[in-house]
Motif scaffolding. Structure first.
Motif, PDB file in Angstrom:
ATOM      1  N   GLU A 155       0.775  -1.251   0.053  1.00 24.94           N
ATOM      2  CA  GLU A 155      -0.010  -0.009  -0.007  1.00 24.94           C
ATOM      3  C   GLU A 155       0.894   1.317   0.109  1.00 24.94           C
ATOM      4  OE1 GLU A 155      -3.253  -0.062  -0.289  1.00 24.94           O
ATOM      5  OE2 GLU A 155      -3.071  -2.396  -0.357  1.00 24.94           O
ATOM      6  N   MET A 491      -6.925 -10.496  15.398  1.00 23.29           N
ATOM      7  CA  MET A 491      -7.612 -10.196  14.238  1.00 23.29           C
ATOM      8  C   MET A 491      -7.711 -11.102  13.178  1.00 23.29           C
ATOM      9  SD  MET A 491      -5.971  -6.650  12.567  1.00 23.29           S
ATOM     10  CE  MET A 491      -5.820  -5.623  14.201  1.00 23.29           C
ATOM     11  N   LYS A 495      -9.202  -7.946   8.232  1.00 19.27           N
ATOM     12  CA  LYS A 495      -9.008  -6.800   9.306  1.00 19.27           C
ATOM     13  C   LYS A 495      -7.458  -6.570   9.244  1.00 19.27           C
ATOM     14  CE  LYS A 495     -13.443  -6.780  11.237  1.00 19.27           C
ATOM     15  NZ  LYS A 495     -14.349  -7.334  12.497  1.00 19.27           N
ATOM     16  N   LYS A 497      -5.548  -6.699   6.823  1.00 20.92           N
ATOM     17  CA  LYS A 497      -5.022  -5.833   5.653  1.00 20.92           C
ATOM     18  C   LYS A 497      -5.484  -4.296   5.836  1.00 20.92           C
ATOM     19  CE  LYS A 497      -5.083  -9.643   2.179  1.00 20.92           C
ATOM     20  NZ  LYS A 497      -6.015  -9.966   1.080  1.00 20.92           N
ATOM     21  N   ASP A 498      -6.883  -4.290   6.260  1.00 16.49           N
ATOM     22  CA  ASP A 498      -7.103  -3.019   6.513  1.00 16.49           C
ATOM     23  C   ASP A 498      -6.486  -2.162   7.563  1.00 16.49           C
ATOM     24  OD1 ASP A 498      -9.165  -3.285   4.681  1.00 16.49           O
ATOM     25  OD2 ASP A 498     -10.708  -3.724   6.116  1.00 16.49           O
ATOM     26  N   ASP A 499      -6.115  -2.908   8.626  1.00 15.47           N
ATOM     27  CA  ASP A 499      -5.202  -2.187   9.638  1.00 15.47           C
ATOM     28  C   ASP A 499      -3.928  -1.840   9.089  1.00 15.47           C
ATOM     29  OD1 ASP A 499      -4.805  -1.462  12.383  1.00 15.47           O
ATOM     30  OD2 ASP A 499      -3.508  -3.211  12.734  1.00 15.47           O
ATOM     31  N   THR A 501      -3.038  -1.176   5.897  1.00 12.15           N
ATOM     32  CA  THR A 501      -3.242  -0.216   5.249  1.00 12.15           C
ATOM     33  C   THR A 501      -3.347   1.469   6.036  1.00 12.15           C
ATOM     34  OG1 THR A 501      -4.580  -1.552   3.745  1.00 12.15           O
ATOM     35  CG2 THR A 501      -4.676   0.791   3.020  1.00 12.15           C
ATOM     36  N   GLY A 502      -4.156   1.213   6.990  1.00  8.98           N
ATOM     37  CA  GLY A 502      -4.219   2.614   7.812  1.00  8.98           C
ATOM     38  C   GLY A 502      -2.931   2.963   8.343  1.00  8.98           C
ATOM     39  N   ALA A 504       0.032   2.267   7.013  1.00  9.17           N
ATOM     40  CA  ALA A 504       0.804   3.161   6.336  1.00  9.17           C
ATOM     41  C   ALA A 504       0.384   4.468   5.937  1.00  9.17           C
ATOM     42  CB  ALA A 504       0.736   2.111   4.843  1.00  9.17           C
ATOM     43  N   MET A 505      -0.700   4.550   6.074  1.00  8.89           N
ATOM     44  CA  MET A 505      -1.228   6.009   5.862  1.00  8.89           C
ATOM     45  C   MET A 505      -0.747   6.966   7.184  1.00  8.89           C
ATOM     46  SD  MET A 505      -3.717   8.181   4.537  1.00  8.89           S
ATOM     47  CE  MET A 505      -2.325   9.539   4.756  1.00  8.89           C
TER      48      MET A 505
END
Lengths: 743, 422, 193, 293
Positions: A155, A491, A495, A497-499, A501-502, A504-505
């Motif tokens: 990401e 998790m 989740k 993966k979403d985490d 990505t966050g 990385a943000m």
């Protein structure tokens, strides 16, 4: 900068009905030589703003005191550019709307607030952003090459940044690569893990540099300027990074501790991880004899939700067992899976997968295990079937799968000990004390930070380096280092993966903010930073110990070595320093000290006590505002002083104020303790601790300790604010006037 | 509104609740331009109506205050309240969006002084408190409302009350001629963070919500417990304002039910656990019973469940209650169902019942002609093959605040990637 | 003593009982029992019947009062959150029990049997003769006794024009109907036997 | 509007007063009925004891298939027991192609075919949605002013799909009563099952159900009970003696069909069309008082 001050008083919103502006202007002119002091009935209107703009252009006003509404409103209207010093005086919420009547006391209150503002700007300089000497790196270091780590790297790359991925194993993929299948949105069925494709995407991506069989040996520096020493396959490498994502994942709970469930005793009792590996490798068979499996029983919460083992819920085990039951059925449609559970926890859309598992004919039994045993070469499980209301026995089992939970990989096997402080009561015979999870010395080696406050991220109770905040799940105690995936919290894959990505943000954001000298959350955008006047340092180490973010290292002699890019600008170091050597351009011990000195203290016989209330600007200040908006009244004898965090209060303020005849000091800070609300972690707690030591000062001055009080005020406690003040005023009345008045 | 300059480098965030605000801030703080739209007259969304968050039992306004501060400090975010998306077309990197702004009847000159409300005599149901009390038709939506600007209910426009409000305003902030307006904007990526609505409890007819006066929903309980709620924070029976001695929580009132919401709403178990704390703090002698199918307290939230279970006054019974009957004389409620642990038929009387109603998503489908996939429940699927529009928070899955914020943060990066790709 | 789980009965139910496989979806919430008008009369609430099936307790299930007590009000079916047609399962179990001779042809089982026979014979129900036939199943003497007990009701119905004087005649298509029903019996779950 | 009428077995016998009254009432509302040719029994709730699901479905599929082969109108079932059997069969066969194929194999034995082209509706649905409240109001020249009626819906009348009214809190019956000037009383037990098809065989258990329903009607001040199902009417009316004997109560509550009340309100003959004399517990006195006769 040469300050050319203009004071602008708004008389709208009822302010004009409560105050006389002319005497204020006279006072400002007499005492602070302010030549421009104007009032307007609607200062936030176009005409009012124009009035100020004209003075900026025509008169060269560059330091503007606006005495109007709360700074929490009209922030955009009264924004005259970065090159101006703006000081907002809250005449509306804190004076006009909260005082009972227009009288001498109200007028004195308003005048004091103007004096305090004048004193404050006298000590305020325009901050200049910090710029490190080294060149900033915008690359992101990702530690851990499992699903979360690979996601973070990918990401990051997709957003145009470079990533450096460090994986301990020879191959990327972590647990994802060991899985046969996955369950994720939309949770209708099992799906491919996508691990190989992901590994390939990472390996092929020119923006991602991968180190396998590697470990991070040492990280020094700070956001934007991390220096990372990596040991990979016996070779050492050094990389530079701007921010870090820690995605070091989990390990299964040690099933050897689950002897009561037959693990280690019977070969056919295996863990869910072993089951997954067996399924991924090919066929699920009985480990004892390699024969086919027909009857399988899954024991949910094997160790999880158990105070003897893992008190928490591992979140994903329900879905994992249902997935593995699917493997069994795929292999042999006649097979029977029993799932022995406490509660089925398939939240959100994953309830659909529970339905699928039911549809497949898996037998769900709510209850608890009594015994796992072997008879005639097969396993049996005795259990208490809650819904049947009976003890049951399930025989002829080929496999018993223990759904073991997730343990953060960095959880130490044994709690490390450090040398106890001399006054510690918990020290053992050797003078050692167990490290608390929220210490940087608790977790085991993943980052090896060269930080004075320990090599790893501080963790929560069970060793997860998660955020303590609900609103800010990426809040971190080590600036620029974000945890992601199962290291943070148990998790499931989707989740994680979403985490990642966050995370990385947040890492990218930290890099961007740092590169222009801005602070990250919660004072995002702040460009001020603490400067140390080292010549007066006494090496007391308080600043290095108390910084909640580990931003200050120290040299061998105990001199602080601040890392401004790690700094979150709370001012805790400033409050900690007994020598007052730490200050911001626009926030300092001297500045607040001057504000306190600006408060006029009437003679004792006037019977007008003076009380200073220090308020946390995030929580207590809005609470006071709210009380004003609700038109609640409080004593005209109190003066509010907002502070960045109560962690920044310096004890010298107490001494100075009391010495000047101020009758009492009240500190309104956030809740502390296990469920602390302080956004700078320990500020309010530190303030409380410091104040508990203030009695010495009071004793020296022969003053009553009741004059100084700390009280927890949450942002919604507006209804309590007036009562808190009244109560304190009563206390002050009962202890009588400060004898130092008029000295 | 014509001055909204946007390009295909802009990120549009729809929904100004905790998820939308987070997405907007995370993207803006990384240097991207964001337009944030919110349909209410204030930012903050559903969480502003919560009393406390679980498991810390801390007030949502604390985090919102920080977020508003971040937002005030960031010139890259422009936000619009009373704004809704009327249409989306285009593709990743190049969306055209039509935005509709409902009239507030109060312009930017409003100082929040409150004179209009003082002058106004008409009252309307208070939407912030789910209609549990009345509010002046010229009102500040709630104490912490950001922006702190009044709103006029459309019902008083063209009436004497409307005129009274206008006359009372010293700042010429009341504009009774305001009309619905619209404007177009461009965006390179869209994050749909429109959150959720409480599932309509009246649809679960056997609980008699709306007819049985002392049957309330979990969201109403949040308002009741809240200091700025209809009862000033005191939890009492709606029918007679009496104190509570014996209260029941019914879990899955609509969720995990193929007749209503087939999915689990994810948060209701812990929300009810939290609300047992509200009750027990106010009433040291109150008996609390939680009727559940499964208690779903994931990860460390299990600690919270453990803590609540230690309270001797809180009982947990595995049962989906079948019927609620109101005793007309007392307003008490008789609950019937099966205790599935014992097989016994329950017939128990409570003085108040809280329905743990679930989350229904505010779906994108009705306004979006661009390619986006939703699941059968209306949640955005975030199909990787259809990048450009991303669901965040409860528009994507029913979940709690921490996970929503986590998700919103990841959505910010996805939106940035959509722009970086162009 | 622990009762042993035995999946064979569940399989028997899935394969042979109308709607039997639907019980797989039960999540044991208990709303079915709570909604049943005769809940206080049942020895096992429906969801418990399902648990017993999963545990393999054939005797307890097939001999339970519960599966014979359904009034067909459909409340359990309309409320079941998992969409299980609880009523159809209960009917299916009762039918299966009768078919297998586990449930004696008494009471509802006998009445229903007579009901069906009449449909099979003439295509319709003759309200006047059905109760008579049912009563006589209990044996001649108790049958006559029951019939006499019912008599005042019958007389009232008759006096108020609510009883057909002539016996119900066969429908015209009775032959075809029987052929269809034979076929349906054969094609139904678990076959004709 | 033209419909197929599926009266079923009861409407020819125990529920005769229903049939007698519904015909003129529906005619007055402009409805025309055609009987399904050579119809057979629906199987009611109790056939499961003698037959499998598919057999019972066959009964209903045959009736629908015959109707389909002769016309294109909705099928109206006044008896709730017939309604639920027909509507369930129709619904399931329309939804489930595999089942439909199976049934058509069976129907082929009688040269019939189920296409799924018709709707099955309860009489109450048709009265409310096709007749319409306004039309009923205007036809009700002799409104039953102030007559306190417990509108008993019964369980099968609106279930299982709730196609025209709520399956839990139905309103249509009360709205129709209001339309003819009557005063429907609150009646929480309006959906409680009366015992239906197992009444006879589980008498002791079911008498308790009837007692609860009667108690509720009386507690709420009802003068009579209105029903739309012959099974409910039978159980509630004919067993009051037995309830009294068992519980020592003193019930003597008239039970009439909604269509009987409508016939009265429509100014029709109390005997010939409203069939009030068919009732065993006489309602005439109460009804006459309401219409001022």
């Amino acid at each position: 900068m040469d300050k050319n001050i203009g004071i602008y008083i708004c008389t709208g919103c009822g302010i004009g009905d409560m105050l006389d502006c002319d005497p204020i202007a006279e006072m400002a002119s007499d005492e602070y030589s302010v030549s421009i002091c104007k009032n307007h009935p609607f200062l936030c209107g176009a005409e009012g703003v124009d009035l100020i703009k004209k003075d900026i252009e025509g008169e060269g006003v560059n330091t503007i005191i606006i005495a109007a509404c709360s700074p929490r409103v009209n922030y955009d209207v009264f924004d005259f550019g970065q090159d101006k010093i703006i000081e907002r005086v809250n005449f509306r919420e804190h004076v006009a709307w909260s005082q009972a009547e227009k009288d001498e006391n109200t007028q004195m209150l308003a005048e004091d607030y103007i004096k305090m503002a004048c004193a404050k700007i006298g000590r305020t300089d325009l901050p200049e952003p910090f710029k490190a000497e080294e060149e900033y790196s915008k690359d992101i270091l990702v530690v851990g090459g499992g699903v979360a780590g690979m996601t973070a790297a990918l990401e990051t790359a997709k957003a145009g940044y470079n990533a450096i991925l460090v994986e301990k194993d020879p191959k990327l993929g972590g647990f994802l690569a060991k899985m046969k299948k996955n369950v994720t949105l939309p949770y209708k069925d099992i799906s491919d893990t996508g691990a190989e494709a992901m590994i390939k995407a990472v390996s092929d991506n020119p923006k991602i540099k991968v180190y396998t069989s590697a470990a991070v040996e040492k990280i020094s520096g700070g956001p934007g300027i991390f220096s990372v020493e990596i040991k990979a396959n016996g070779n050492s490498a050094t990389e530079r990074a701007g921010a870090i994502v820690q995605a070091t994942g989990w390990v299964p709970y040690d099933a050897n501790k689950l002897g009561h469930l037959g693990y280690g005793k019977f070969k056919n009792v295996i863990t869910n991880v072993e089951m997954e590996e067996m399924a991924a490798a090919g066929k699920i068979t009985r480990p004892s004899d390699g024969k086919d499996v027909k009857n399988v029983l899954f024991i949910q919460c094997a160790g999880s939700r158990d105070p003897e083992h893992l008190p928490y819920c591992s979140s994903s085990c329900c879905l994992v067992s249902m997935k593995q039951a699917t493997y069994v059925k795929e292999q042999n449609p006649e097979a029977v899976n029993y799932i022995l559970y406490k509660d089925i926890r398939t939240v959100g859309q994953s309830e659909d997968f529970y339905r699928k598992a039911q549809m497949d004919g898996n037998v769900f039994i709510r209850g608890s295990v009594e015994e796992v045993g072997e008879s005639g070469g097969n396993l049996y499980v005795s259990a208490n079937d809650e819904l049947l209301g009976e003890k049951i026995k399930i025989e002829e089992l080929d496999l018993v799968v223990l759904a073991v939970g997730m343990v953060p990989r960095s959880l130490p096997a044994e709690i490390p000990k450090i040398k106890a402080p001399s006054d510690s009561k918990e020290a053992d015979a050797d003078g050692m004390i167990e490290v608390k999870p929220d210490s940087g010395f608790f977790a085991t080696s993943a980052l090896n930070l060269a930080y004075r406050q320990g090599p790893e991220l501080p963790t929560l109770k069970y060793g997860f380096p998660d955020s303590h905040f609900i609103c800010f799940p990426y809040e971190t105690r080590r600036t620029g280092i974000y945890s992601a995936g199962c290291i943070r919290r148990p998790m499931e894959v989707g989740k994680a993966k979403d985490d990642a990505t966050g995370a990385a943000m947040k890492a990218i954001q930290c890099i961007e903010a740092t590169s222009i000298g801005m602070a990250v959350h919660p004072r995002a955008g702040d460009i001020s930073y603490p400067e140390f006047n080292m010549s007066r340092c006494t090496q007391c180490k308080r600043c290095t110990e108390e910084c909640p973010f580990g931003a200050i290292n120290e040299d061998e002699k105990g001199n602080p070595l601040p890392s401004p890019t790690r700094c979150r600008r709370c001012g805790t170091c400033m409050g900690a320093c007994p020598e007052r050597i730490i200050s911001f351009k626009n926030y300092s011990v001297g500045m607040i000290g001057d504000m306190l000195k600006a408060v006029s203290v009437p003679e004792e016989d006037e019977e007008k006590p003076r009380v200073i209330v220090f308020v946390c600007e995030n929580d207590a200040y809005p609470a006071v505002d709210m009380a004003g908006i609700k038109k609640m009244n409080w004593s005209p004898y109190v003066r509010f002083v907002p502070v960045r965090c109560l962690g920044s209060i310096a004890l010298v303020w107490v001494a100075d104020a009391l010495a000047r005849g101020i009758d009492g000091l009240l500190f309104m800070g956030c809740r502390h303790g296990d469920d602390y609300q302080c956004h700078f972690v320990k500020g309010s707690e530190l303030a409380n601790t410091r104040l508990s030591k203030v009695s010495e000062t009071l004793d020296r001055l022969s003053l009553e300790s009741d004059r100084v009080k700390f009280i927890e005020v949450g942002i919604t406690d507006c209804d309590k604010v007036p009562a808190i003040i009244s109560e304190f005023m009563e206390t002050i009345e009962s202890v009588g006037p400060n004898p130092y008045k008029g000295w | 509104m014509a001055d909204v300059q946007t390009t295909n480098q802009s990120i549009l965030v729809v929904g100004g609740g905790i998820s939308g605000i987070t997405t907007a801030l995370e993207a803006a703080e990384a240097g991207y331009d964001v337009v944030l739209l919110e349909k209410n007259p204030y930012l903050g969304g559903r969480v502003t109506q919560l009393h406390q968050y679980f498991p810390k039992l801390c007030p949502p306004s604390c985090g919102l205050e920080i977020n508003f501060k971040r937002l005030k400090a960031n010139p890259r975010i422009r936000f619009f309240t009373m704004a809704e998306v009327a249409g989306i077309s285009g593709k990743e990197g190049d969306y055209d969006v039509k935005v509709k702004i409902s009239p507030r009847y109060v312009n930017e000159k409003c100082t929040g002084c409150g004179k209009c409300a003082e002058a106004c005599t008409a009252e309307v149901d208070n939407p912030f408190n789910y209609g549990m009390d009345k509010i002046k038709a010229a009102y500040l939506p709630h104490g912490f409302a950001f922006p702190m600007r009044y709103v006029l209910d459309p019902s008083i426009v063209g009436t004497d009350d409307g005129k009274k409000c206008k006359d009372a305003c010293q700042y010429d902030a009341i504009d009774l001629d305001m009309k619905e307006t619209s404007f177009d904007l461009k965006a390179g990526a869209i994050v749909w963070a429109t959150g959720w609505n409480p599932y309509d409890a009246a649809k679960v007819e056997y609980y008699g919500f709306g007819e049985n006066k002392n049957v309330i929903t979990n969201v109403m309980m949040e308002r009741m417990a809240s200091m700025n709620g209809p009862t000033g924070g005191k939890i009492v029976r709606p029918s007679d304002g009496k104190e509570i001695k014996n209260i029941a929580f019914i879990q899955c009132a609509g969720s995990r039910d193929e007749n209503h919401l087939a999915y689990c709403s994810g948060i209701c178990c812990v929300a009810s656990l939290k609300q047992t704390r509200y009750i027990r703090e106010q009433y040291p002698d109150c008996e609390v019973t939680v009727f559940f199918i499964d208690i779903r307290a994931l990860d460390r939230l299990e600690d919270f469940y453990t803590m609540v279970k230690e309270d001797q006054k809180v009982k947990f019974i595995k049962s989906k209650i079948a019927t609620i009957t109101e005793d007309g004389a007392t307003g008490n409620l008789v609950l019937e169902g099966e205790n599935t642990n014992t097989g016994e038929q329950i017939k128990a009387t409570f003085d108040m019942v809280v329905l743990a109603t679930g989350m229904a998503p505010n779906s994108i489908k009705s306004v979006c002609s661009a390619d986006v996939s939703c699941d059968e429940y209306g949640f955005i699927a975030n199909d990787p093959a259809k990048a450009g529009i991303y669901g965040a928070g409860c528009a994507r899955r029913p979940t709690d605040v921490a996970s929503s914020v986590q998700d919103a943060t990841s959505s910010a990066l996805r939106a940035i990637q959509s722009i970086a790709r162009r | 003593m622990a009762g042993n789980y035995d999946p064979s009965f569940a399989k028997e139910v899935f394969d042979n009982v109308d709607s039997g496989e639907e019980i797989k979806m039960c999540m044991q919430c208990g709303i079915c029992a709570g909604s049943c008008p005769l809940r206080h009369e049942m020895d096992y609430p429906p969801r418990q019947i399902f648990t017993l099936i999963r545990a393999g307790r054939r005797d307890e299930v097939m001999n339970s009062k519960a599966i014979k007590l359904c009034t067909s009000c459909y409340r359990c079916k309309v409320r079941c959150p998992r969409g299980i047609p609880v009523i159809d399962v209960m009917h299916g179990l009762a039918h299966y029990g009768i078919k297998k001779g586990i449930i004696p042809r008494k009471g509802t089982a006998a009445f229903g049997g007579e009901f069906w026979k009449m449909i099979y014979n003439i295509g319709r129900i003759d309200e006047k003769t059905l109760p008579l036939k049912y009563n006589l199943l209990e044996g001649l003497v108790p049958g006559i006794k029951s019939t006499i007990e019912m008599a005042p009701m019958g007389i009232q119905m008759f006096l108020h024009h609510r009883m057909k004087l002539l016996p119900e005649r066969k429908i015209k298509g009775i032959k075809e109907l029987r052929k269809m029903l034979d076929k349906a019996k054969e094609m139904g779950k678990g076959g004709a036997n | 509007m033209k419909y197929f009428l599926y009266g079923g077995c009861s409407l020819e016998a125990g529920g005769k007063n229903y049939m007698v009254s519904l015909e003129p009432v529906c005619k007055a509302l402009g409805m025309e009925f055609e009987e399904i040719e050579d119809w057979n029994c629906c199987g009611a709730s109790i056939s499961y004891a003698g037959a499998n699901e598919l057999s019972i479905m066959t009964l209903n599929a045959r009736n629908i298939a015959i109707a389909e082969s002769t016309g294109g109108y909705d099928i109206v079932a006044p008896c709730s027991s017939c309604y639920i059997q027909l509507v369930k069969t129709n619904h399931e066969l329309k939804e489930d192609a595999e089942l439909r194929n199976k049934i058509n194999v069976i129907l082929k034995e009688g040269n019939l075919n189920f296409k799924g082209s018709l709707n099955v509706r309860h009489l109450m649905d048709v009265l409310y949605n096709d007749g319409g409240i306004d039309k009923i109001k205007s036809t009700a020249v002799r409104p039953l002013k102030g007559l306190k009626v417990a509108g008993y819906v019964g369980c099968q009348t609106v279930r299982p799909y709730g196609e025209y009214d709520s399956v839990e809190r139905p309103k249509v019956h009360d709205l129709l009563l209001k339309a003819i000037g009557a005063d429907p009383v609150p009646f929480p037990k309006k959906m409680q099952c009366c015992g239906s098809g197992i009444f006879l065989t589980e008498l002791d258990r079911c008498l308790g159900l009837v007692k609860e329903i009667l108690d509720d009607a009386i507690a709420n001040g009802a003068q009579l009970i209105s029903t739309v199902c012959p099974m409910c009417a039978l159980n509630l009316e004919m067993y009051q003696d037995k309830v009294n004997a068992k519980f020592g109560t003193n019930f003597n509550m008239p039970v009439v069909y909604l269509t009987q009340l409508m016939a009265v309100a429509f100014g029709m003959d109390l005997k010939k069309e409203a069939a009030l004399d068919y009732c065993v517990i006489p309602p005439e006195g109460i009804i006459k008082a309401a219409i001022g006769g």
